[in-house]
Write a protein that holds these residues in place. Structure first.
Motif, PDB file in Angstrom:
ATOM      1  N   ASP A   1       0.818  -1.219   0.000  1.00  7.49           N
ATOM      2  CA  ASP A   1       0.000   0.000   0.000  1.00  7.49           C
ATOM      3  C   ASP A   1       0.849   1.266   0.000  1.00  7.49           C
ATOM      4  N   THR A   2       2.036   1.185   0.581  1.00  3.46           N
ATOM      5  CA  THR A   2       2.860   2.399   0.728  1.00  3.46           C
ATOM      6  C   THR A   2       4.226   2.311   0.043  1.00  3.46           C
ATOM      7  N   ARG A   3       4.519   1.194  -0.612  1.00  2.00           N
ATOM      8  CA  ARG A   3       5.874   1.041  -1.157  1.00  2.00           C
ATOM      9  C   ARG A   3       5.864   0.202  -2.430  1.00  2.00           C
ATOM     10  N   THR A   4       6.689   0.599  -3.394  1.00  2.11           N
ATOM     11  CA  THR A   4       6.912  -0.194  -4.607  1.00  2.11           C
ATOM     12  C   THR A   4       8.412  -0.341  -4.827  1.00  2.11           C
ATOM     13  N   THR A   5       8.869  -1.581  -4.894  1.00  2.00           N
ATOM     14  CA  THR A   5      10.287  -1.875  -5.108  1.00  2.00           C
ATOM     15  C   THR A   5      10.437  -2.553  -6.463  1.00  2.00           C
ATOM     16  N   THR A   6      11.329  -2.031  -7.307  1.00  2.00           N
ATOM     17  CA  THR A   6      11.457  -2.514  -8.685  1.00  2.00           C
ATOM     18  C   THR A   6      12.904  -2.825  -9.017  1.00  2.00           C
ATOM     19  N   LEU A   7      13.118  -3.942  -9.685  1.00  2.00           N
ATOM     20  CA  LEU A   7      14.413  -4.272 -10.285  1.00  2.00           C
ATOM     21  C   LEU A   7      14.224  -4.179 -11.788  1.00  2.00           C
ATOM     22  N   GLN A   8      15.001  -3.309 -12.427  1.00  2.00           N
ATOM     23  CA  GLN A   8      14.767  -2.990 -13.838  1.00  2.00           C
ATOM     24  C   GLN A   8      16.038  -3.109 -14.659  1.00  2.00           C
ATOM     25  N   SER A   9      15.903  -3.618 -15.872  1.00  2.00           N
ATOM     26  CA  SER A   9      17.023  -3.679 -16.821  1.00  2.00           C
ATOM     27  C   SER A   9      16.616  -2.940 -18.093  1.00  2.00           C
ATOM     28  N   PHE A  10      17.600  -2.290 -18.736  1.00  2.00           N
ATOM     29  CA  PHE A  10      17.309  -1.527 -19.955  1.00  2.00           C
ATOM     30  C   PHE A  10      18.514  -1.589 -20.884  1.00  2.00           C
ATOM     31  N   TYR A  11      18.245  -1.855 -22.164  1.00  2.00           N
ATOM     32  CA  TYR A  11      19.301  -1.907 -23.178  1.00  2.00           C
ATOM     33  C   TYR A  11      18.988  -0.872 -24.251  1.00  2.00           C
ATOM     34  N   SER A  12      19.992  -0.061 -24.603  1.00  2.00           N
ATOM     35  CA  SER A  12      19.800   0.958 -25.633  1.00  2.00           C
ATOM     36  C   SER A  12      20.982   0.953 -26.599  1.00  2.00           C
ATOM     37  N   THR A  13      20.732   1.431 -27.819  1.00  2.00           N
ATOM     38  CA  THR A  13      21.776   1.458 -28.847  1.00  2.00           C
ATOM     39  C   THR A  13      21.421   2.470 -29.924  1.00  2.00           C
ATOM     40  N   ASP A  14      22.440   2.902 -30.672  1.00  2.00           N
ATOM     41  CA  ASP A  14      22.204   3.709 -31.864  1.00  2.00           C
ATOM     42  C   ASP A  14      22.496   2.895 -33.124  1.00  2.00           C
ATOM     43  N   PHE A  15      22.739   1.565 -32.949  1.00  2.00           N
ATOM     44  CA  PHE A  15      23.019   0.632 -34.042  1.00  2.00           C
ATOM     45  C   PHE A  15      24.263   1.026 -34.833  1.00  2.00           C
ATOM     46  N   ASP A  16      25.141   1.810 -34.233  1.00  2.00           N
ATOM     47  CA  ASP A  16      26.346   2.225 -34.951  1.00  2.00           C
ATOM     48  C   ASP A  16      27.538   2.352 -34.016  1.00  2.00           C
ATOM     49  N   PHE A  17      27.513   3.345 -33.148  1.00  2.00           N
ATOM     50  CA  PHE A  17      28.695   3.695 -32.362  1.00  2.00           C
ATOM     51  C   PHE A  17      28.589   3.316 -30.893  1.00  2.00           C
ATOM     52  N   GLN A  18      27.402   3.367 -30.321  1.00  2.00           N
ATOM     53  CA  GLN A  18      27.265   3.232 -28.871  1.00  2.00           C
ATOM     54  C   GLN A  18      26.196   2.217 -28.491  1.00  2.00           C
ATOM     55  N   LYS A  19      26.480   1.443 -27.437  1.00  2.00           N
ATOM     56  CA  LYS A  19      25.523   0.523 -26.831  1.00  2.00           C
ATOM     57  C   LYS A  19      25.587   0.703 -25.317  1.00  2.00           C
ATOM     58  N   ASP A  20      24.445   0.536 -24.639  1.00  2.00           N
ATOM     59  CA  ASP A  20      24.397   0.771 -23.204  1.00  2.00           C
ATOM     60  C   ASP A  20      23.484  -0.250 -22.532  1.00  2.00           C
ATOM     61  N   ILE A  21      23.952  -0.832 -21.426  1.00  2.00           N
ATOM     62  CA  ILE A  21      23.165  -1.749 -20.609  1.00  2.00           C
ATOM     63  C   ILE A  21      23.063  -1.160 -19.209  1.00  2.00           C
ATOM     64  N   THR A  22      21.835  -1.042 -18.687  1.00  2.00           N
ATOM     65  CA  THR A  22      21.618  -0.418 -17.383  1.00  2.00           C
ATOM     66  C   THR A  22      20.786  -1.326 -16.484  1.00  2.00           C
TER      67      THR A  22
END
Length: 297
Positions: A115-136
């Motif tokens: 009722d008073t709290r939300t705990t989240t474990l989250q993963s995210f992957y991003s890219t520009d398909f060229d120079f940079q990739k990121d995993i968080t």
């Protein structure tokens, strides 16, 4: 025969002369000259700006418009959430698309609710398909109170991969045979990666009315520890100097019908990071306008 030899001699002489003119020479500034040129550039206050999507993409709104200087960019955020029958557990799937800034990301989150709290474990992957990739990876903890609003914090670890890129100018440049300047020569840096551990805190308070809920928001984020590797002597691990990203704005939930809510949001950004500025880089600070929907089934 003598005329033929003379003509051949003239042709060869002309060819050699043209070849010498077309072939540029490479010159190198002395350390003192390079220091002077670098000082002149620094005195001009020239900073190369960059966009940090891992920090700027903080909203779950369906559509956001970011403005940096005279450039306008649109990000489309799509999400799907599913909650267990008792409401205690939740799964969320997200995607983010920005074709102008070439940013594409997908993510998944697993939440535990009370009722008073939300705990989240989250993963995210991003890219520009060229120079940079990121995993968080993020651990997010949000606390809701009736009198004092909503508080939250997040512990974040991200790893970014970059391809080869041009490094800082080291004083080399080319000239033609007459000594006229042609172009600067930049060294190529090898592919690299960086791990960043950062923390974030947030606060929001909601003022409820009959037609709209108004929620001022504030987020603060800071990089704490970094590990940089490119396979050379530049590899380093360090505690970051003081740095802070401040995001602040207001969220409006418009009650169109009993089941349909339209969300609009404006958010500003300010960055303090003397270490990055000392080496010629400055994070861009966007103004973000966001719109989203919430339909209750």
């Amino acid at each position: 025969m003598k005329k033929l030899l003379l003509i051949l001699s003239l042709i060869l002489t002309t060819f050699v002369t043209n070849a010498q003119i077309q072939k540029p020479d490479t010159l190198q500034l002395s350390p003192k000259e390079l220091f002077g040129e670098s000082g002149n550039m620094n005195n001009l206050g020239i900073l190369e700006s960059y966009i940090d999507f891992s920090k700027d993409v903080l909203s779950s709104s369906n559509l956001s418009v970011g403005i940096i200087g005279k450039q306008v960019s649109t990000t489309l955020n799509l999400g799907y959430s599913k909650t267990s029958n008792n409401g205690k557990w939740g799964h969320s799937f997200t995607s983010s698309i920005n074709p102008i800034w070439k940013y594409y990301g997908v993510g998944y989150g697993f939440s535990r609710n009370t009722d008073t709290r939300t705990t989240t474990l989250q993963s995210f992957y991003s890219t520009d398909f060229d120079f940079q990739k990121d995993i968080t990876l993020s651990f997010i903890d949000v606390f809701r109170t009736k009198k004092f609003g909503t508080f939250g914090y997040s512990v974040i670890a991200s790893k970014t991969f970059w391809g080869a890129y041009e490094g800082m100018w080291e004083g080399k440049y080319t000239v033609d045979a007459n000594g006229n300047f042609l172009d600067l020569i930049y060294p190529m840096n090898p592919p690299s990666s960086q791990i960043i551990y950062k923390g974030m805190a947030m606060y929001t308070y909601t003022f409820k009315t009959k037609r709209v809920n108004i929620s001022p928001q504030i987020f603060v984020m800071s990089d704490i520890y970094k590990v940089f590797k490119d396979g050379t002597a530049s590899d380093l691990t360090y505690l970051d100097d003081f740095n802070l990203d401040l995001y602040y704005g207001t969220s409006l939930d418009w009650k169109i019908t009993k089941r349909f809510i339209l969300n609009t949001n404006i958010r500003f950004n300010k960055t303090w990071d003397k270490l990055s500025e000392s080496v010629g880089y400055k994070k861009s600070n966007p103004i973000m306008f966001m719109i989203g929907t919430n339909f209750q089934f």
